[in-house]
Design an enzyme around this catalytic site. Structure first.
Site, PDB file in Angstrom:
ATOM      1  N   SER A   1       0.914  -1.238  -0.180  1.00  0.00           N
ATOM      2  CA  SER A   1       0.419  -0.515  -0.141  1.00  0.00           C
ATOM      3  C   SER A   1       1.094   0.657   0.090  1.00  0.00           C
ATOM      4  O   SER A   1       0.841   2.247   1.153  1.00  0.00           O
ATOM      5  CB  SER A   1      -1.046  -0.342   0.846  1.00  0.00           C
ATOM      6  OG  SER A   1      -1.779  -0.704   0.983  1.00  0.00           O
TER       7      SER A   1
ATOM      8  N   ARG B   1       7.671   6.683  -4.422  1.00  0.00           N
ATOM      9  CA  ARG B   1       8.251   7.212  -3.287  1.00  0.00           C
ATOM     10  C   ARG B   1       7.696   6.837  -1.681  1.00  0.00           C
ATOM     11  O   ARG B   1       6.117   5.867  -2.525  1.00  0.00           O
ATOM     12  CB  ARG B   1       7.741   8.689  -3.270  1.00  0.00           C
ATOM     13  CG  ARG B   1       6.534   9.220  -2.991  1.00  0.00           C
ATOM     14  CD  ARG B   1       6.236  10.509  -3.346  1.00  0.00           C
ATOM     15  NE  ARG B   1       4.748  10.347  -3.636  1.00  0.00           N
ATOM     16  CZ  ARG B   1       4.624  11.109  -4.617  1.00  0.00           C
ATOM     17  NH1 ARG B   1       5.836  11.851  -5.791  1.00  0.00           N
ATOM     18  NH2 ARG B   1       3.133  11.902  -4.965  1.00  0.00           N
TER      19      ARG B   1
ATOM     20  N   ASP C   1      -3.849  -1.261  -0.920  1.00  0.00           N
ATOM     21  CA  ASP C   1      -5.453  -1.789  -0.151  1.00  0.00           C
ATOM     22  C   ASP C   1      -6.346  -1.004  -0.986  1.00  0.00           C
ATOM     23  O   ASP C   1      -8.109  -1.875  -0.443  1.00  0.00           O
ATOM     24  CB  ASP C   1      -4.809  -1.331   1.538  1.00  0.00           C
ATOM     25  CG  ASP C   1      -4.038   0.118   1.219  1.00  0.00           C
ATOM     26  OD1 ASP C   1      -4.575   0.624   0.326  1.00  0.00           O
ATOM     27  OD2 ASP C   1      -3.903   0.226   2.768  1.00  0.00           O
TER      28      ASP C   1
HETATM   29  C1  GLC Z   1      -0.797   6.357   1.457  1.00  0.00           C
HETATM   30  C2  GLC Z   1      -0.362   4.929   0.509  1.00  0.00           C
HETATM   31  C3  GLC Z   1      -1.120   4.681  -0.603  1.00  0.00           C
HETATM   32  C4  GLC Z   1      -1.929   3.765   0.413  1.00  0.00           C
HETATM   33  C5  GLC Z   1      -2.197   4.589   1.650  1.00  0.00           C
HETATM   34  C6  GLC Z   1      -3.647   3.896   2.659  1.00  0.00           C
HETATM   35  O1  GLC Z   1      -0.987   6.980   0.938  1.00  0.00           O
HETATM   36  O2  GLC Z   1       0.479   5.973  -0.072  1.00  0.00           O
HETATM   37  O3  GLC Z   1      -0.357   3.955  -1.375  1.00  0.00           O
HETATM   38  O4  GLC Z   1      -3.620   2.901  -0.583  1.00  0.00           O
HETATM   39  O5  GLC Z   1      -1.457   4.555   2.602  1.00  0.00           O
HETATM   40  O6  GLC Z   1      -2.745   2.496   3.467  1.00  0.00           O
END
Ligand code: GLC
Length: 460
Positions: free
Chosen positions: A149, A164, A202
Site C-alpha cells: 500500500s 516514493r 489496499d
Molecule cells: C498511503 C499510501 C497509499 C495507501 C494509503 C492507505 O497514502 O501511499 O498507497 O493506499 O496510504 O494505506
C-alpha cells in the site's frame, strides 16, 4: 472574559475550521487534479492505473495467499473465496519495527518471506495445496496476492516500481527495482512454493472486496482507506485514461485507478494550512508531498495534537512543565484522540487519565476542556476533508447521474475506531450535496487488503 487558554484554544479552532467555500473549492480542485493525472504521467496526484480491469461479481471461488504490507503491521493470510460473496480468512500479524521500515530492501523483503514461511508451516495443510488450481510443473503451488500500500507505478498486474515511500517508511534502495521481483527473490531463496501473482494497493483491495461482498450490485464505485494513511481507488472508463494511449480492442472498458489522494493539492492552493501542519510535514521523511494525508489520516492526528499542546505549553498557557513524552515526536497516536473525543463525563475524567498515562501530566478541568476542543476540531477537519474529496470523486465519476444509489467501500482504523467519524463524514456530505447525500452508501469492507489481494490473484 475568557482566559488566555480559552482564547488561544478558540483561535486554533478557528484556524482548523473549514468553511463551506473551502470544502467546495477542494471538491472542484480534485476534479482538475484527477483529470490532469489521467492525462499526463508524473503528476503530483498520480492517478495510477492498477491493471485491474473488472469488478467481482461475488461468484469468484478459490484459495489464495495474501501478504499485506502498508500500515503498522505485516499480515500474511490465506483467503478462501467461497462464492456468493462469502469468504473465510486465516491471518497472522507481526508488528513492523522502525528498523524494518527504514532499513534495506533486502531486510524488509527477507522478513516478509520468513513470515510467509512461518505461516505456511503453521496454517497450510495438504488440502489447501490440492485446492490450488495452479499447482504444477512450475514448482509454484500457491498464488499470492501482494497488497503493497504505497504509490506504485504498475506496468502489469504483478509488476511495478515504487514512486516514493509514504507513512514513515524510508528504504531508498527499494525505489527502482520491481517490488514483486524483490519479494519473489526472497521467497525463492527460502525455496517456498509461492508465486507472486498480483500486486494490489489496499484501496483497490477494499473496492474489490466491497463489490464481492455486496454480490456485484454494480454500483460500488470506490474503495477508500482511512487508517494509518488515506487513499482511494475507483472505477474509471479506460478511454479516460489517455496517458495509456487509445484503448485497443484487447482492452477492457474500465480500469481501476489508484488515485494516491494523499498527494492531493501538495501545493496547498485550496487546502488550508496552519503552522502546525508545516511542523508535522517537517518531521516526516516525505516532506512536501502527501500533504492531504498529513491533515487527515491516523498516523498524523496524534502528532498534530502533540504539537498543538507543546505550543500552548511553550506559551505558558497549559501544563506548567512539559513532560518528556510531550517533547517526544510521534508519542501520541489516534487512540489518544479517540479517548479524548468520546469523554462525556462532567469532570472529563477519561481525559484526565488518558493525558496522565500518555503524557505523564496532571490536568485541571479547564485544561481538559481545551484539550477536548482541540481534539474535536482535528477530528472534524479530517472527516470534512474526506467528505469534500469524496464529493470531488462523485463529480469526476458522474456516479450520482448514473446510479440511484452510489456505494463506497471503506476500511481503516480511523474510519472504524474514531468515535463519530462516519457520521462526521455524512455531515460533510450533506453540507455539499444536500439531500443527494442520502444516495451515497458507505459501508465497511473489512479485510479488504486480504480478500482484495485474493480476488486479484484469481484474475491474474
Ligand atoms: C498511503 C499510501 C497509499 C495507501 C494509503 C492507505 O497514502 O501511499 O498507497 O493506499 O496510504 O494505506
Amino acid at each position: 472574559m475568557s482566559t488566555p487558554l480559552q482564547a488561544a484554544t478558540s483561535q486554533v479552532v478557528e484556524e482548523f475550521s473549514l468553511s463551506t467555500e473551502t470544502l467546495r473549492a477542494i471538491a472542484a480542485e480534485f476534479v482538475v487534479e484527477a483529470q490532469r493525472g489521467l492525462r499526463l504521467p508524473g503528476q503530483s496526484m498520480p492517478m495510477l492505473p492498477s491493471y485491474v480491469t473488472s469488478v467481482p461479481t461475488g461468484e469468484e471461488k478459490g484459495v489464495f495467499l495474501a501478504v499485506d504490507l502498508g500500515g503498522t503491521n505485516l499480515r500474511v493470510c490465506s483467503v478462501h473465496l467461497d462464492g456468493n460473496g462469502k469468504f473465510k480468512i486465516v491471518a497472522s500479524k507481526s508488528p513492523l519495527t522502525k528498523k524494518l521500515m527504514t532499513g534495506t530492501a533486502e531486510g524488509l523483503f527477507s522478513f516478509i518471506a520468513e513470515q510467509v514461511r512461518d505461516f505456511l508451516a503453521k496454517h497450510i495443510d495438504e488440502r489447501f495445496a490440492e485446492e490450488q488450481p495452479h499447482a504444477g510443473s512450475t514448482g509454484h503451488y500457491f498464488k499470492l496476492g501482494f497488497t503493497f500500500s504505497f504509490p506504485v507505478v504498475q506496468t502489469g498486474i504483478n509488476s511495478g516500481t515504487l514512486l516514493r515511500w509514504t507513512k514513515g517508511f524510508d528504504i531508498p534502495d527499494a525505489i527502482g527495482p520491481d517490488v514483486c521481483e524483490l519479494l519473489q527473490e526472497q521467497l525463492d531463496k527460502l525455496k517456498l512454493p509461492v508465486h507472486v501473482a498480483a500486486l494490489v494497493n489496499d484501496t483497490v483491495g477494499t473496492l474489490l472486496t466491497r463489490a464481492y461482498t455486496s454480490a456485484g450490485n454494480g454500483s460500488t464505485i470506490a474503495g477508500i482507506i482511512l487508517g494509518t494513511g488515506t487513499n482511494c481507488a475507483y472505477v474509471e472508463d479506460r478511454a479516460a485514461v489517455t496517458k495509456l494511449g487509445d484503448p485497443t480492442p484487447a482492452d477492457r472498458d474500465i480500469m481501476i485507478i489508484n488515485i494516491e489522494w494523499g498527494s492531493f493539492n501538495n501545493n496547498n492552493t485550496v487546502l488550508t494550512r496552519t503552522p502546525i501542519d508545516d511542523a508535522v510535514d517537517a518531521e516526516t521523511p516525505n516532506k512536501g508531498v502527501h500533504i492531504f494525508e498529513k491533515r487527515v489520516s491516523g498516523m498524523f492526528l496524534g502528532e498534530i495534537i502533540r504539537l498543538l499542546l507543546l505550543d500552548l505549553s511553550a506559551k505558558g498557557l497549559i501544563f506548567c512543565q512539559p513532560s518528556h513524552e510531550l517533547l517526544t515526536p510521534w508519542t501520541l497516536d489516534t487512540s489518544f484522540l479517540s479517548a479524548v473525543e468520546s469523554d462525556t463525563s462532567v469532570d472529563l475524567s477519561t481525559i484526565e487519565s488518558t493525558v496522565s498515562s500518555s503524557l505523564g501530566l496532571p490536568t485541571t478541568l479547564a485544561e481538559r476542556e481545551s484539550i477536548q476542543q482541540l481534539v474535536k476540531i482535528i477530528g472534524k477537519r479530517s472527516a470534512y476533508l474526506a467528505a469534500a474529496i469524496i464529493v470531488g470523486l462523485l463529480t469526476q465519476t458522474k456516479a450520482l447521474d448514473k446510479y440511484p444509489t452510489v456505494d463506497i467501500g471503506m476500511d481503516g482504523s480511523v474510519f472504524q475506531l474514531y468515535p463519530g467519524y462516519a457520521s462526521m463524514i455524512r455531515d460533510g456530505l450533506r453540507i455539499l450535496l444536500g439531500k443527494d447525500a442520502s444516495r451515497v452508501t458507505i459501508g465497511l469492507a473489512e479485510d479488504g487488503s486480504g480478500v482484495g489481494a485474493a480476488l486479484c490473484a484469481l484474475v491474474a
